[in-house]
Design an enzyme around this catalytic site. Structure first.
Site, PDB file in Angstrom:
ATOM      1  N   GLN C 256       0.826  -1.205   0.000  1.00 41.13           N
ATOM      2  CA  GLN C 256       0.000   0.000   0.000  1.00 41.13           C
ATOM      3  C   GLN C 256       0.863   1.258   0.000  1.00 41.13           C
ATOM      4  OE1 GLN C 256      -2.769  -2.288   3.205  1.00 41.13           O
ATOM      5  NE2 GLN C 256      -3.231  -0.128   3.044  1.00 41.13           N
ATOM      6  N   ARG C 403      -8.731  -1.572   8.242  1.00 39.83           N
ATOM      7  CA  ARG C 403      -9.589  -0.530   7.683  1.00 39.83           C
ATOM      8  C   ARG C 403      -9.909   0.514   8.742  1.00 39.83           C
ATOM      9  NH1 ARG C 403     -13.942  -1.894   3.126  1.00 39.83           N
ATOM     10  NH2 ARG C 403     -14.481   0.201   2.560  1.00 39.83           N
ATOM     11  N   CYS C 404      -8.901   0.893   9.503  1.00 37.50           N
ATOM     12  CA  CYS C 404      -9.107   1.898  10.540  1.00 37.50           C
ATOM     13  C   CYS C 404      -7.877   2.745  10.666  1.00 37.50           C
ATOM     14  CB  CYS C 404      -9.369   1.225  11.874  1.00 37.50           C
ATOM     15  SG  CYS C 404      -8.943   2.275  13.262  1.00 37.50           S
ATOM     16  N   GLU C 773     -12.806   4.388   5.936  1.00 40.13           N
ATOM     17  CA  GLU C 773     -12.716   3.666   7.195  1.00 40.13           C
ATOM     18  C   GLU C 773     -13.795   4.045   8.196  1.00 40.13           C
ATOM     19  OE1 GLU C 773      -7.990   2.946   6.835  1.00 40.13           O
ATOM     20  OE2 GLU C 773      -8.665   4.660   7.977  1.00 40.13           O
TER      21      GLU C 773
END
Lengths: 162, 287, 819
Positions: C256, C403-404, C773
């Site tokens: 990423q 996803r935070c 998120e």
């Protein structure tokens, strides 16, 4: 380990090869035929990323040996569009934003194709159960359901028109 | 995850398959739907030297009624049960189970015979067939024999098939009038094995239960019937108290083990609840 | 309160410096909340606000995406990894002789081999160290022990079975509270023999204690936010391709953050950075799990370097679930205080972070517990104090995001659970109680007790909209009736505040690299464009949304703009995509670079129109003479002139780069309401409805935002009810496959009902905030609150997530309820 001469029709084209007995069908499709649209996501027949149609039925190609598919007709995502025309399911996934990272998408498309062949007008519930062998981590499934509904409608319209 | 090496055979006839079994002995494994076996091979938990693929043998996949029985060819795919009018209209217990086995993709390959022959207490068909009082047909070098389902499951992943026998058919008695059945399963998510599930087949006559068979899924090391629960029902009017007693009997006689699905106490109590609810559903259908 | 830290140990104290960065031109200081998505470009341009179909989709729906495992290079070799069956053990011997004798096996790489090159250890993103391959002992189950390189992945897998490792098992350290006792030391390589990693504090302890001493009402709860795994459907993998002739190392990799990885690789291996090219191709989901450098990447690169051939390594699912970085695993003891009027006044938290065998979190350097100190959430609370410690255990290193954005999920879960408890204790409806305690719209920009400056918000508007949409009052009436009949129904609310878009360079860095992000736009002579970014989409739709931002700013149709990311040889340097930072940073950079181009275009237009620049005004896609729109030059005219007819005193070409350093973070928010029915017999929870109102500021593409919200909600549902990484007492991972690590399917995932309010960020050039998120942050407490709401009258105050049927059953039976 035994070796086997096999011929598999993939997306309408016959492919012959000599394969080891243990070669998984998904590896035959991806490595031998370079059709990399079919993906691998798990080892336990849980995720459905590797779903293809074998003689019209959706199965997980990581849980089948290539030799078992000898003589079968296999359809993968690469064969869905015909004559430069997207399949209504592909169109639905694009129109309705039925994909994000795209990794589960080919498997979802193949599952949905089999589902609509059995049940051309599924309810939302039937769609959800119908794709419950395929995991998606991105979309939360809402828009995949919409995409399949879009395709079901379009396919039925096409049928009426025909 | 890559399976180990093995030799592969795909016999065209049952006789050929049996002689391969005789030849290779315990080195050999039968490959039916492969949906349990192939993952086990990918983890190298199963390392058969020889695979005998019986998918190319004609005549092992069928669903038909004959002489008061539903005959299910061993290689009948689970999805065929879902698509069968006979099953959906007359064999409700089987139809209930067929919809909740694994997931729809797995059901396209997985077979009824494989599910039973694997003899995993977590599988759904063992309890279903126990509740139906089914008969299993086994073919071996000396011909075909019948095995009553009550005599079939002998231990965890063990059954009374001989090493050189192949399960070829399952026979389910056609439900008589006043008979109803149901299968209820609580799973953590689609595709999971049951935390607990109950298969119930009841015959009702004038408000009284005249026969009952109850199978339980994944709450014992060997697929089991809840015989005390059955006894609690037979000869009784199925009042709330009677049904509760049957549920409690099942909870007491099951033998679950603790795992990620839950504690022993939870599974026992859940079995009580599942048995009660399944009895009610079977009752509705019997009437 | 339990205090986990050792007072004699050094402390990290939050030392964020208050520096105001300039707010970019075009950003408005005053914002209003609306529901209408502004669309100011025609459909053929497709700027912001259009529901544009994604530009990246045609390749994905036709099976033409290119993911790492699709890369096939001539002579490519395959790597497979031998992993530890113990959580903690000395390695006595590795016997690879049988494997090395196999046809097709080229090499076996052990820790000793790497040690010879000084590569057996590597830094983590938190400046801790982590083994690449062990030389002495393993410290977690499924840890990499050695690697095989073979000509074929089947042979490599066979070779793994032929490597025999002799272990001497040591005691596993599974319980983080036990780890604090330092009986068994995980990291014996460290100078100080302790399992404690760090201690961190934020807020004014004395002020908080005083508030608590005077508070009329206090609720207190221990909660565990369990260890989970992102489990993207594509696992991690790489193809390392070292060319001995050019001395260039090309690495295709599931990452990423390709640029940060390149720099780390250069620093770790000593290879010159210009000879390293990281290519992040299509990524099959990231969610934070593809930010770190995993040992496999380093081993694969070393193997390619040593053998001079391409080497492919693709994890299987079990390796992915058992050994890759986890998320969460925070133990929280939290207290919330309210005054006699019910107003929230104080928050006190003691936290313990279980980091596994290394602190391999992916937080900004200054923030060992990430942005957890946002924990006062959406409420105006005068005093907050957070005390945090971290320990080593014999589990895989972490923790990364799920996803935070940097531990906000943990913070939000805590405050939303506590607020709900307080409301219930006071007998006030939880919606009304939130309304009373929200930071009110007129309080923005709001300074929290822990030092955050919330940029904008309108919390009552979002909650009101959610309540209207779900029919809140009617549901409460239904619940009361059902309760009379003994039926269990619950309504749960979560009104969360996110903090994303790291970040201002002054305070935010990863290994010293400041957390700006970048865009480079080149306009071709025919008016088409290519734009490159330092971020990397893993499904977020950057190819579409970035193009829409540029289309908005320049009027070039979004379909005429090619967006590229992920190749470090071509893309401008950036920190990558995670923590919902792409829109706040690179999205801003896109707008700023486009504005630079627009400024240059103005000069060219003035030249072409023979007008003075002051007389020109911008209109969608052209510079025109004020008052005479027919006297105009479109961006396409100007682009052509930039190469064919530009003024003599101006450079040719039309391109710009922007490295955007945000003045502040952005603070998306939302209100979610969940309705559940609870089965008294089985403990099953059925989510009947779930309404999510999100406010992420200005919306670039509503279709994409909806998709992000739906996906985030399912990833919020997952840890709330299904997912948890579980270890036994020996430290063996029990959830190493998708058969036991339970990702929700389309059946478990409800039909999400979504909506939005729009409260733009006042400092972001396009007023956007980031959204990917938010739902993962906001959903779990809405679900947990709903379940507890259904059971509150039975005396149930809290159930830890994941809320499984068994936990609910236990709560019911403890309360004497059965079926």
């Amino acid at each position: 380990m035994s070796k086997h001469s096999i011929t598999i029709s993939v997306n309408g084209t016959d492919h012959s090869a000599e394969v080891d007995s243990r070669l998984l069908l998904v590896h035959f499709i991806r490595e031998n035929l370079d059709l990399t649209g079919t993906h691998i996501g798990c080892d336990t027949t849980s995720c459905g990323a590797c779903t293809v149609l074998i003689n019209g039925r959706a199965v997980k190609s990581c849980t089948m040996f290539a030799v078992q598919a000898n003589g079968a007709e296999v359809d993968t995502v690469e064969g869905m569009a015909e004559g430069g025309q997207l399949h209504p399911l592909q169109e639905g996934f694009w129109e309705k934003h039925g994909l994000q990272c795209g990794y589960c998408t080919p498997g979802m498309l193949m599952s949905a194709k089999h589902l609509l062949s059995k049940n051309p007008n599924p309810t939302e519930d039937e769609i959800r159960w119908g794709i419950s062998g395929n995991l998606c981590r991105c979309t939360g499934y809402n828009k995949i359901v919409e995409a399949i509904q879009y395709a079901a409608e379009k396919l039925q319209q096409e049928e009426v028109a025909a | 995850m890559i399976p180990g090496e093995f030799d592969y055979h795909s016999p065209q006839t049952l006789a050929e398959a049996i002689s391969l079994l005789v030849e290779h002995g315990d080195e050999a494994k039968i490959l039916a739907g492969g949906q349990s076996l192939i993952p086990a091979m990918r983890f190298r938990l199963a390392l058969p030297g020889t695979l005998i693929d019986i998918n190319r043998i004609d005549g092992l996949s069928y669903l038909r009624e004959e002489n008061g029985h539903l005959l299910i060819g061993a290689m009948t795919r689970e999805s065929a049960l879902e698509e069968s009018d006979i099953v959906q209209s007359k064999y409700h217990l089987l139809a209930d189970a067929a919809a909740v086995i694994a997931d729809p993709l797995v059901r396209n390959l997985a077979t009824v015979g494989g599910n039973i022959a694997h003899s995993d207490p977590a599988n759904d068909h063992p309890a279903v067939m126990l509740a139906y009082g089914a008969t299993v047909m086994a073919a071996g070098p000396n011909g075909t024999r019948r095995i009553a389902i009550d005599d079939f499951f002998t231990d965890l992943f063990e059954n009374s098939l001989e090493e050189n026998e192949i399960l070829t058919e399952i026979r389910i008695p056609t439900p008589a009038a006043g008979t109803g059945g149901a299968y209820l399963k609580l799973e953590r998510k689609v595709g999971d094995y049951a935390i607990s599930a109950a298969a119930v087949q009841l015959t009702m006559s004038g408000g009284t239960c005249t026969a009952a068979r109850i199978g339980l899924t994944n709450v014992s090391p060997v697929p089991m019937r809840a015989k005390n629960a059955e006894q609690a029902l037979v000869g009784q009017t199925l009042t709330d108290d009677v049904i509760e007693a049957a549920g409690q009997a099942a909870a007491a006689e099951c033998d679950p083990s603790q795992d990620l699905r839950g504690s022993v106490a939870y599974k026992r109590d859940l079995t009580r609840v599942m048995v009660k609810r399944t009895i009610r559903k079977a009752m509705e259908r019997a009437n | 309160m339990t205090v986990y830290h050792d007072p004699n140990k050094p402390r990290h104290v939050d030392d964020r410096v208050e520096v105001k960065h300039p707010v970019p031109e075009g950003a408005s200081a005053k914002v209003e909340t609306t529901e209408q998505i502004a669309v100011t470009t025609p459909p053929e341009v497709c700027g912001m606000g259009h529901r544009m179909k994604r530009k990246e989709d045609p390749r994905f729906i036709q099976g033409r995406g290119q993911y790492v495992d699709d890369v096939k290079l001539p002579g490519m070799l395959y790597m497979d990894i031998v992993r530890s069956p113990y959580a903690h053990a000395k390695i006595l011997d590795i016997d690879a002789s049988a494997a090395l004798e196999m046809d097709g096996v080229l090499a076996v790489i052990t820790g000793k081999d790497l040690e010879a090159h000084g590569l057996h250890w590597m830094p983590t993103l938190m400046s801790d160290t982590q083994m690449v391959l062990p030389t002495e002992k393993v410290v977690y189950y499924a840890q990499e022990v050695c690697a095989v390189i073979a000509t074929d992945r089947y042979i490599a897998a066979d070779a793994v079975e032929n490597i025999f490792v002799d272990y001497d098992p040591l005691d596993a350290v599974v319980d983080p509270f036990k780890a604090l006792e330092d009986e068994t030391i995980v990291r014996t390589d460290k100078e100080v023999q302790t399992n404690r990693i760090w201690h961190w504090e934020v807020g004014d302890q004395a002020a908080t204690d005083e508030v608590f001493a005077n508070a009329k009402h206090v609720v207190k709860q221990y909660m565990h936010i369990p260890r989970i795994h992102v489990a993207s459907i594509e696992t991690c993998g790489m193809v390392a391709n070292y060319n001995p002739a050019t001395e260039k190392m090309q690495i295709y990799m599931t990452t990423q953050a390709p640029h940060a990885i390149r720099t780390v690789f250069a620093l770790v291996t000593g290879l010159p950075e210009h000879k390293i090219q990281i290519i992040s191709p299509d990524i099959g989901g990231g969610f934070g799990g593809k930010v770190p450098v995993y040992p496999g990447y380093v081993i694969g690169a070393v193997a390619s370097l040593l053998l001079g051939k391409p080497v492919k390594w693709i994890e299987d699912r079990s390796e992915n679930l058992q050994a890759d970085s986890f998320a969460r695993d925070y133990h929280l003891e939290a207290e919330l205080a309210a005054d006699e009027n019910g107003k929230l006044v104080g928050l006190r938290v003691n936290g313990l972070a279980d980091h596994g065998a290394a602190d391999a979190a992916a937080n900004p350097s200054k923030f060992p517990a990430g942005l957890f100190s946002i924990c006062s959430g959406s409420y105006d609370i005068e005093a907050t104090h957070v005390n945090f410690d971290a320990v080593y255990t014999t589990k895989p290193p972490g923790g990364v995001a799920y996803r935070c954005s940097f531990r906000v999920t943990e913070a939000v879960h805590m405050i939303e659970r506590l607020t709900d408890m307080m409301a219930h204790d006071l007998g006030i409806d939880p919606a009304e109680y939130r309304m009373q305690n929200f930071i009110q719209p007129e309080q923005f920009p709001y300074k929290s007790a822990t030092g955050w400056e919330y940029d904008s918000g309108n919390y009552p508007a979002a909650l009101k909209k959610a309540m209207d949409m779900i029919g809140y009052d009617e549901l409460r009436r239904e619940q009361a009736e059902k309760r009379e009949r003994g039926e269990l129904m619950g309504i749960g609310i979560s009104s969360f505040t996110e903090v994303v878009g790291a970040g201002p360079a002054k305070d935010y860095d990863i290994l010293g690299i400041k957390m700006f992000d970048s865009a480079e736009i080149r306009i071709h002579p025919t008016g088409k464009a290519i734009a490159r970014f330092g971020t990397k989409s893993q499904g977020q739709g950057h190819e579409t949304t970035y193009a829409q931002i540029i289309a908005q700013e320049l009027g070039i149709p979004a379909n005429d703009i090619e967006v590229e990311e992920g190749d470090t040889d071509t893309a401008p340097y950036g920190l990558g995509t995670y923590a919902s930072r792409s829109t706040p940073t690179a999205g801003a950079a896109a707008a700023m670079a486009a504005r630079k181009i627009r400024a240059k275009a103005k000069k060219i237009a003035a030249h072409l129109l023979e007008a003075s620049e002051e007389d020109l005004e911008w209109n969608v896609n052209q510079w025109q003479v004020k008052g005479s729109p027919d006297q105009a030059k479109t961006i396409q005219d100007i682009a052509f002139a930039a190469y064919t007819n530009h003024p003599d005193d101006l450079e040719a070409g039309l391109e710009a780069t922007d490295y955007y350093n945000p003045p502040n973070l952005t603070f998306p928010f939302g209100s979610y309401i969940c309705v559940v029915d609870v089965d008294k017999g089985t403990g099953e929870v059925h989510i009947r409805r779930f309404v999510a109102i999100d406010d992420c500021g200005n919306i670039i593409n509503p279709l994409v935002v909806e998709g992000q919200v739906h996906g985030g909600l399912t990833m919020g549902l997952a840890p709330a009810m299904f997912e948890e990484i579980v270890y036994d007492e020996y430290g063996t991972c029990l959830t190493g496959t998708f058969a036991d690590y339970l990702l929700p399917t389309a059946v478990e995932s409800p039909k999400w009902e979504t909506g939005h309010t729009i409260t733009p960020s006042p400092h972001h050039p396009i007023g956007a905030k980031g959204v990917g998120e938010s739902p993962t942050v906001g959903a779990p407490p809405a679900i947990a609150n709903a379940v507890v709401d259904a059971l509150w009258h039975l005396g149930v105050r809290h159930i830890d997530i994941p809320i499984t049927p068994q936990k609910v059953w236990q709560a019911l039976r403890d309360a004497g309820v059965s079926d």
